[in-house]
Design a protein around this motif. Structure first.
Motif, short mmCIF file in Angstrom:
data_model
loop_
_atom_site.label_atom_id
_atom_site.label_comp_id
_atom_site.label_asym_id
_atom_site.label_seq_id
_atom_site.Cartn_x
_atom_site.Cartn_y
_atom_site.Cartn_z
N PRO A 1 -10.47 -14.85 1.29
CA PRO A 1 -9.32 -13.93 1.22
C PRO A 1 -9.73 -12.45 1.27
N TYR A 2 -10.77 -12.10 0.55
CA TYR A 2 -11.18 -10.70 0.51
C TYR A 2 -11.54 -10.19 1.90
N ARG A 3 -12.32 -10.98 2.64
CA ARG A 3 -12.76 -10.54 3.96
C ARG A 3 -11.59 -10.43 4.94
N TYR A 4 -10.71 -11.41 4.94
CA TYR A 4 -9.57 -11.37 5.85
C TYR A 4 -8.63 -10.21 5.52
N LYS A 5 -8.40 -9.98 4.25
CA LYS A 5 -7.54 -8.87 3.85
C LYS A 5 -8.17 -7.52 4.21
N LEU A 6 -9.48 -7.43 4.05
CA LEU A 6 -10.17 -6.18 4.39
C LEU A 6 -10.07 -5.91 5.89
N TYR A 7 -10.27 -6.94 6.71
CA TYR A 7 -10.13 -6.78 8.15
C TYR A 7 -8.72 -6.30 8.49
N SER B 1 0.83 -1.20 0.00
CA SER B 1 0.00 0.00 0.00
C SER B 1 0.87 1.26 0.00
N LEU B 2 0.55 2.17 -0.90
CA LEU B 2 1.21 3.47 -0.91
C LEU B 2 0.23 4.57 -0.48
N GLY B 3 -0.77 4.18 0.31
CA GLY B 3 -1.76 5.17 0.72
C GLY B 3 -1.94 5.28 2.22
N SER C 1 -10.23 -1.02 -3.08
CA SER C 1 -8.89 -1.33 -3.57
C SER C 1 -8.63 -2.83 -3.63
N LEU C 2 -9.15 -3.58 -2.65
CA LEU C 2 -8.84 -5.00 -2.56
C LEU C 2 -9.56 -5.84 -3.62
N ARG C 3 -10.37 -5.20 -4.43
CA ARG C 3 -10.96 -5.91 -5.56
C ARG C 3 -9.95 -6.06 -6.70
N THR C 4 -8.82 -5.40 -6.54
CA THR C 4 -7.73 -5.51 -7.51
C THR C 4 -6.54 -6.17 -6.82
N GLY C 5 -5.42 -6.20 -7.50
CA GLY C 5 -4.21 -6.76 -6.91
C GLY C 5 -2.98 -6.27 -7.65
N GLY C 6 -1.82 -6.56 -7.09
CA GLY C 6 -0.57 -6.19 -7.75
C GLY C 6 -0.39 -4.71 -7.91
N VAL C 7 0.05 -4.30 -9.10
CA VAL C 7 0.32 -2.89 -9.38
C VAL C 7 -0.95 -2.05 -9.29
N GLN C 8 -2.08 -2.63 -9.70
CA GLN C 8 -3.34 -1.89 -9.64
C GLN C 8 -3.69 -1.51 -8.20
N PHE C 9 -3.45 -2.42 -7.27
CA PHE C 9 -3.73 -2.15 -5.86
C PHE C 9 -2.83 -1.01 -5.35
N ILE C 10 -1.57 -1.06 -5.73
CA ILE C 10 -0.64 -0.01 -5.31
C ILE C 10 -1.09 1.36 -5.82
N ALA D 1 -11.27 5.56 15.14
CA ALA D 1 -12.54 5.18 14.50
C ALA D 1 -12.66 5.78 13.10
N VAL D 2 -12.34 7.07 12.95
CA VAL D 2 -12.45 7.72 11.64
C VAL D 2 -11.45 7.11 10.66
N SER D 3 -10.24 6.86 11.11
CA SER D 3 -9.23 6.24 10.24
C SER D 3 -9.66 4.84 9.83
N GLY D 4 -10.24 4.10 10.76
CA GLY D 4 -10.73 2.76 10.44
C GLY D 4 -11.86 2.79 9.43
N LEU D 5 -12.76 3.77 9.57
CA LEU D 5 -13.86 3.90 8.60
C LEU D 5 -13.32 4.24 7.22
N LEU D 6 -12.35 5.16 7.16
CA LEU D 6 -11.74 5.50 5.88
C LEU D 6 -11.03 4.29 5.27
N ALA D 7 -10.33 3.52 6.10
CA ALA D 7 -9.65 2.32 5.62
C ALA D 7 -10.65 1.29 5.11
N LEU D 8 -11.82 1.22 5.74
CA LEU D 8 -12.86 0.30 5.29
C LEU D 8 -13.34 0.66 3.89
N ILE D 9 -13.53 1.96 3.66
CA ILE D 9 -14.01 2.41 2.34
C ILE D 9 -12.95 2.18 1.27
#
Length: 337
Positions: free
Chosen positions: A224-230, A67-69, A126-135, A113-121
């Motif tokens: 994988p998607y759910r665990y990575k999102l958590y 992650s670069l974000g 973002s996690l629907r992609t992978g590799g360079v697209q995710f970055i 809490a606010v940072s966690g909500l932003l990370a959730l969004i």
């Protein structure tokens, strides 16, 4: 690995932890001798940035998500403290109900809490992609948030928000640098203990398994998607904590906390210390900030020399400073054995 090697490794870890605790508790007394307030401020910054670096390392080193974000979560944590100070004080309670929003026990959970909500969004998209697209998507989101806060002229724009006084905490004198250091050290210790338990939990085991072979873990029934999102949300919350502590330490929050260069600096700290190692982010943060301070005092081209040192560490240690130290400790114990 033999039983004897495991015993040596466990003993070395216990010795390192005990030594680290003693050194961190004695830092104010040591800095009085060697550097005064400037040295104490440097150590405090190392503690704060190591929280952010360890949070990034959780998804990068253990989850394989580059992650670069993460500067977005770091900056949001700082801005939550600044905005609460601007709008809500002891005289103007939050929503007319919650008094004393200048309390650290209110601003810190709010920032997390606010940072966690932003990370959730951000993570959900973002996690629907992978590799360079995710970055690139995480980088794009962070830059969008950066320019959003730059455009907020009512809150200082590029100049940021000045927090005229540090948040209060249990009646302590938070203006005193020594008191503030020990408070930040307490938050750092609680965070690192929670991270240690999380990494060693079943959740951490699944996350590491997905980094090694995501398809096999999916075949075993893990999503994988759910665990990575958590993991991404928890990582963002950690960066939010670091940002809130930094805003209290500097008494200032600015868009610089949100810029992509801050994300790059956090990633550099992780790589320098050792990706996927528990103590690597702390070692990398300490090395990065000390080198930045010393090299900047010698030359305006300190980034060039820092880059050379980083290349030497990455290519020469094969695992960062943590691996280098671990090999040194292993050689010492092997010699004694």
């Amino acid at each position: 690995m033999s039983t004897q090697s495991q015993e040596f490794k466990s003993l070395g870890l216990k010795v390192a932890v005990a030594l680290a605790i003693v050194v961190l508790l004695a830092v104010p007394f040591i800095t009085d001798i060697v550097g005064g307030n400037s040295a104490l401020s440097l150590i405090t910054r190392i503690l704060i940035y190591s929280i952010a670096a360890a949070s990034l390392n959780f998804v990068l080193g253990y989850g394989g998500m580059i992650s670069l974000g993460h500067a977005a979560f770091f900056g949001i944590g700082g801005y939550v403290v600044g905005l609460l100070f601007v709008h809500y004080t002891d005289e103007t309670p939050l929503m007319g109900v919650i008094p004393g929003t200048n309390q650290l026990l209110i601003t810190i959970p709010a920032a997390i809490a606010v940072s966690g909500l932003l990370a959730l969004i951000i993570g959900a998209l973002s996690l629907r992609t992978g590799g360079v697209q995710f970055i690139m998507i995480t980088l794009a989101f962070a830059q969008m948030i950066f320019f959003f806060f730059v455009s907020l002229k009512a809150y200082g724009g590029e100049d940021g928000i000045i927090v005229r006084r540090t948040n209060e905490f249990l009646g302590l004198n938070m203006r005193d640098r020594l008191t503030l250091y020990y408070v930040i050290l307490g938050f750092w210790a609680v965070f690192m203990l929670a991270l240690w338990r999380l990494i060693r939990s079943s959740f951490g085991t699944v996350l590491r398994g997905m980094k090694q072979n995501e398809r096999r873990m999916a075949a075993l029934g893990f999503a994988p998607y759910r665990y990575k999102l958590y993991a991404f949300v928890l990582s963002g919350m950690g960066c939010g904590l670091a940002g809130a502590l930094m805003a209290n330490f500097l008494r200032f929050a600015s868009p610089d906390m949100l810029h992509w260069t801050k994300s790059a600096a956090l990633m550099t700290m992780v790589i320098l210390g050792g990706v996927g190692s528990f103590f690597g982010p702390l070692l990398g943060t300490a090395a990065y900030l000390v080198l930045e301070t010393e090299l900047a005092a010698l030359t305006e081209y300190w980034q060039f020399w820092l880059g050379l040192i980083l290349m030497a560490v990455v290519l020469g240690t094969r695992g960062g400073l943590n691996a280098l130290i671990a090999r040194g400790v292993a050689l010492i114990f092997r010699g004694r054995a």
